[in-house]
Design an enzyme around this catalytic site. Structure first.
Site, PDB file in Angstrom:
ATOM      1  N   ARG A  30      87.592  33.357  25.430  1.00 39.93           N
ATOM      2  CA  ARG A  30      89.040  33.417  25.209  1.00 39.93           C
ATOM      3  C   ARG A  30      89.538  32.148  24.534  1.00 39.93           C
ATOM      4  NH1 ARG A  30      92.684  37.147  24.612  1.00 39.93           N
ATOM      5  NH2 ARG A  30      91.328  38.263  26.073  1.00 39.93           N
ATOM      6  N   ASN A 201      95.268  36.483  35.156  1.00 39.02           N
ATOM      7  CA  ASN A 201      94.163  36.248  34.230  1.00 39.02           C
ATOM      8  C   ASN A 201      93.365  37.537  34.023  1.00 39.02           C
ATOM      9  OD1 ASN A 201      91.357  34.776  33.383  1.00 39.02           O
ATOM     10  ND2 ASN A 201      93.115  33.434  33.071  1.00 39.02           N
ATOM     11  N   HIS A 250      90.165  36.924  32.075  1.00 38.98           N
ATOM     12  CA  HIS A 250      90.764  36.723  30.760  1.00 38.98           C
ATOM     13  C   HIS A 250      90.114  35.551  30.041  1.00 38.98           C
ATOM     14  CE1 HIS A 250      94.074  35.586  27.896  1.00 38.98           C
ATOM     15  NE2 HIS A 250      94.157  36.906  27.783  1.00 38.98           N
ATOM     16  N   CYS A 251      89.759  34.507  30.766  1.00 35.89           N
ATOM     17  CA  CYS A 251      89.154  33.324  30.154  1.00 35.89           C
ATOM     18  C   CYS A 251      87.823  33.640  29.480  1.00 35.89           C
ATOM     19  CB  CYS A 251      88.919  32.246  31.210  1.00 35.89           C
ATOM     20  SG  CYS A 251      90.420  31.616  31.982  1.00 35.89           S
ATOM     21  N   ARG A 252      87.135  34.676  29.943  1.00 35.01           N
ATOM     22  CA  ARG A 252      85.758  34.922  29.516  1.00 35.01           C
ATOM     23  C   ARG A 252      85.627  36.154  28.614  1.00 35.01           C
ATOM     24  NH1 ARG A 252      82.252  33.440  34.982  1.00 35.01           N
ATOM     25  NH2 ARG A 252      83.649  31.804  35.750  1.00 35.01           N
TER      26      ARG A 252
END
Length: 574
Positions: A30, A201, A250-252
């Site tokens: 992300r 997230n 969401h970060c990944r």
């Protein structure tokens, strides 16, 4: 091979999987992944930016993706991370003020301009970070769910961060979204205690929402928050005990643009809408695949209140612009609608994205001062009414001034009619005033026997009014026959230049008025106003007006009228 086996063992369709072989430093796709744009020529591209971490291989991933897809790469010299960026897909986006801290060489205005130039975002919301963690990424506490919806975390009032969370929630609640209405703000409880609560997230992918859960007692409430905010979407929980408040799903993950997408751009009708005769719904429909649209699948679906959806075809206006019409709705009606399109690539799309489960909604209300028009129908049943006219009275509905935009005061299509007094538009009708129009019919009406009709349109911002003008020529004929009509037995020469002779026959003696009208019904000359005996009589007209001016060439009407009957005939002056 290891990844392929893992995917296959979990039921993935490998026909939908492509691998890009490139070195990377971390799994936070992300933060360093490509930002997709469509340029002014309608071409897809990738915006590449300096990643705010010392990870050179990660920083080059957007280049690898653009090369693999064969699309343009744009270098945007604005340091940042994808976790600190959320956008609506239209003109608005938001980040925390970390974007300012990481680009101290630029003013805030210069940052806004760069975001507009490269990403098409003209309304960039930079906000303080309420989370209180080192990372200061917006996806750790907020998320756009749609163009008009945003999800914001919440904490207990006793939490020292409470005011900060409420500030950003209130900020969006008082900000107009790209559709011109305030954001709908949804809340999810994110106290942050272990097991962690990284619920904002999440990943929205097509019509599914993947929500990270951790085994917290608040997991089920988080799922319920998404279900309430996103009806029609499939809400899926992704359990993992390694999620953190600053590092979750969401970060990944990072979505990849569908470069053959079917895209609908539309500014919806929302909230309270002025009562109108109809509601035009227009949209730009772009088939990036190049496959033709199905004309019978370009549909506007609408329903009234809790009724069933009805559909109308949206027709092409020009280029990619299509339009459908929702018909007249009664005052107070709530209307729900969405747009659907499909093309020959097999793609289909809705606007809003989810379609029927969460449509656009508006309520029809009479909000603008309107008009009262009486009567709404004028029925001309005899010659006398046609020549002397019938009145239409127009006055404000409420005790407020109303601007009348236009009235068609003369028409020739079905038959000739006109109204007086002639006024200039726009016309300000004051609150205590009224406008009276007298409608006349041009005689004769050159139509078959029976009813013929036309319409006067009275236009103002609050909605148009129609006055139906009906001429019963059959009744006119019967009246003339039953009342021993005056016979105009001759007009010669006709057409004429300087002088014409008029011959008419009186079935019985009486007072007679003989005059000439122009095509607008104005009397131009009076030939007689006296007693005539029974029998044939002769008059002349020299083509001049009452003021002794030579009348212009054109069509004129001769009228011979008694108390009980009327005769008319047409003459042409050259």
């Amino acid at each position: 091979n290891v990844v392929t086996s893992m995917y296959q063992n979990n039921g993935a369709n490998m026909d939908n999987v492509d691998f890009i072989q490139a070195p990377s430093d971390s799994y936070w796709t992300r933060d360093y992944g490509p930002w997709f744009v469509i340029d002014g020529n309608g071409e897809f591209g990738v915006c590449n930016f300096p990643y705010n971490r010392p990870r050179p291989d990660d920083d080059d991933i957007p280049i690898e993706v653009a090369n693999y897809l064969g699309i343009e790469l744009y270098g945007m010299d604005l340091e940042g991370a994808g976790g600190n960026w959320m956008c609506t897909g239209l003109d608005q986006a938001s980040s925390t003020n970390l974007i300012w801290e990481e680009n101290l060489n630029m003013t805030h205005a210069e940052i806004d301009q760069m975001v507009d130039d490269y990403l098409g975002v003209s309304d960039y919301h930079v906000l303080p970070d309420p989370l209180g963690e080192y990372i200061k990424h917006i996806d750790c506490w907020g998320k756009f769910l749609d163009v008009n919806k945003v999800l914001i975390g919440s904490v207990l009032e006793s939490d020292p961060r409470y005011d900060d969370f409420e500030y950003v929630a209130d900020y969006f609640a008082n900000t107009l979204c790209d559709w011109g209405v305030p954001y709908e703000v949804y809340r999810v409880f994110t106290p942050g205690n272990y097991p962690y609560t990284p619920y904002t997230n999440s990943l929205i992918l097509n019509k599914r929402v993947f929500v990270p859960i951790t085994g917290s007692t608040y997991d089920s409430d988080a799922i319920a928050s998404y279900e309430a905010a996103m009806p029609g979407y499939e809400i899926l929980s992704v359990m993992y005990d390694g999620w953190e408040n600053t590092d979750a799903l969401h970060c990944r993950t990072k979505g990849i643009a569908d470069m053959g997408m079917l895209y609908i751009k539309h500014m919806p009708l929302l909230g309270n809408i002025q009562l109108l005769d109809e509601y035009e719904i227009s949209a730009n429909i772009t088939n990036y695949s190049g496959s033709p649209l199905y004309p019978d699948s370009l549909l506007l679906y609408y329903k009234e209140g809790m009724g069933n959806y009805q559909s109308v075809i949206m027709t092409q206006q020009i280029g990619s612009l299509y339009m459908g019409v929702i018909p007249y709705q009664e005052d107070g009606t709530m209307v729900s609608y969405y747009i659907h399109a499909a093309d020959e690539s097999g793609r289909n799309a809705n606007h809003p994205y989810i379609g029927a489960p969460d449509p656009h909604e508006f309520t029809v209300l009479q909000m603008i001062p309107g008009l009262i028009v009486e009567p709404d129908t004028l029925l001309f049943e005899d010659m006398l009414q046609a020549m002397e006219g019938l009145e239409v009275k127009i006055y404000p509905q409420d005790n407020e001034d109303v601007v009348i935009d236009n009235i068609n005061q003369e028409e020739w299509d079905e038959f000739y009619w006109w109204s007086e007094s002639v006024v200039d538009f726009p016309y300000l009708l004051q609150a205590t005033d009224s406008l009276i129009l007298t409608v006349y019919i041009g005689i004769p009406v050159d139509q078959p026997l029976g009813y013929v009709q036309d319409t006067m349109f009275i236009e103002c911002e609050a909605g148009d009014h129609e006055v139906l003008i009906i001429v019963n020529e059959d009744i006119i004929s019967n009246i003339n026959e039953s009342q021993d009509p005056i016979s105009i037995s001759g007009i010669y020469p006709n057409p004429f230049n300087d002088l014409t002779n008029i011959v008419f026959d009186m079935p019985q003696g009486g007072h007679v008025v003989v005059y000439i009208l122009d095509m607008r019904g104005n009397m131009v000359s009076s030939l007689a106003d006296r007693h005539f005996a029974k029998g044939e009589h002769r008059l002349q007209w020299d083509g001049r007006s009452e003021n002794d001016f030579d009348c212009p060439a054109g069509i004129y009407h001769l009228v011979v009228k008694t108390d009980r009957a009327m005769g008319t005939s047409r003459m042409i002056k050259r």
